[in-house]
Enzyme design. Structure first.
Site, short mmCIF file in Angstrom:
data_model
loop_
_atom_site.label_atom_id
_atom_site.label_comp_id
_atom_site.label_asym_id
_atom_site.label_seq_id
_atom_site.Cartn_x
_atom_site.Cartn_y
_atom_site.Cartn_z
NE ARG A 1 -4.05 1.90 2.22
CZ ARG A 1 -4.38 2.52 3.42
NH1 ARG A 1 -3.73 2.66 4.35
NH2 ARG A 1 -5.59 3.44 3.08
CB ILE B 1 -5.89 5.59 -0.69
CG1 ILE B 1 -5.63 3.94 -0.85
CG2 ILE B 1 -5.01 5.88 0.38
CD1 ILE B 1 -4.27 3.60 -1.06
CB SER B 2 -10.77 2.52 0.53
OG SER B 2 -11.59 3.22 -0.55
CD GLN B 3 -11.53 1.74 7.10
OE1 GLN B 3 -12.15 2.88 7.11
NE2 GLN B 3 -11.41 1.02 8.22
#
Length: 219
Positions: free
Chosen positions: A40, A66-68
């Protein structure tokens, strides 16, 4: 630390990352392996780079996020991607979700209305050697008719209802995962399955995503 020895801080960080995913319900072995492979940190820049391994959404360019990781994992798990599948992602964002999907299927098509985000994601895909992702700058609310139908569709922005053009581009037996809600505070993650009788809907969990907006961005 001797030459050739692994960096224990990296190993510990990865272990904590995977433990956080499991503890939040990401239990599919293939999904966890894909998320272990895709770093990530490659998708987070600037001030927030040191928080890339925390289970939290982070800001990226163009006012997007950016999504968890746990939400990425749960959405991917719900999508139930198979090795020969062709997947459409609406909302490329950082490219992180597409990179995860690339480990699980034959081909990923990903679209975003922000040209800058698509260009940055393409750069990361090349650096990581991810050759089965095709990224476009396009209005994702209309899907990608020229490549349809798709085995799986994932939408990473919230719509008031599952968009009709995307439903139409889903194969029989196909699955779409989409956040649905009329505001940015009350949204549900919905799993849609196309059957011979029509569409079956399953509500998975509350989520919070940026809205799905029609048209190309001006940036």
């Amino acid at each position: 630390m001797g030459e050739g020895e692994p960096d224990t801080s990296d190993a510990e960080r990865k272990m904590r990352f995977l433990y956080a995913l499991r503890s939040r319900g990401v239990t599919d072995g293939r999904v966890l392996t894909a998320m272990e492979r895709i770093d990530r940190g490659q998708f987070v820049r600037g001030h927030f780079a040191d928080r890339a391994y925390e289970d939290m959404p982070l800001p990226i360019a163009c006012g997007q996020t950016i999504s968890q990781p746990s939400v990425v994992g749960l959405m991917t798990q719900a999508l139930n991607v198979q090795p020969r599948d062709t997947v459409l992602e609406v909302g490329t964002g950082s490219g992180y979700q597409a990179a995860i999907l690339s480990q699980l299927c034959r081909r990923v098509y990903t679209v975003d209305r922000h040209r800058k985000l698509v260009a940055e994601a393409q750069h990361v895909f090349r650096n990581l050697g991810l050759v089965n992702i095709t990224a476009f700058s396009a209005d994702g609310s209309f899907g990608l008719p020229e490549q349809a139908p798709f085995d799986r569709i994932i939408v990473t922005a919230a719509a008031e209802d599952p968009p009709g053009p995307l439903l139409a581009q889903l194969k029989l037996g196909g699955i779409m995962v989409v956040p649905v809600g009329q505001s940015d505070t009350v949204q549900s993650l919905i799993k849609v399955t196309r059957t011979e009788r029509g569409f079956e809907y399953e509500e998975l969990r509350p989520v919070r995503f940026v809205p799905l907006i029609e048209g190309l961005a001006s940036d």
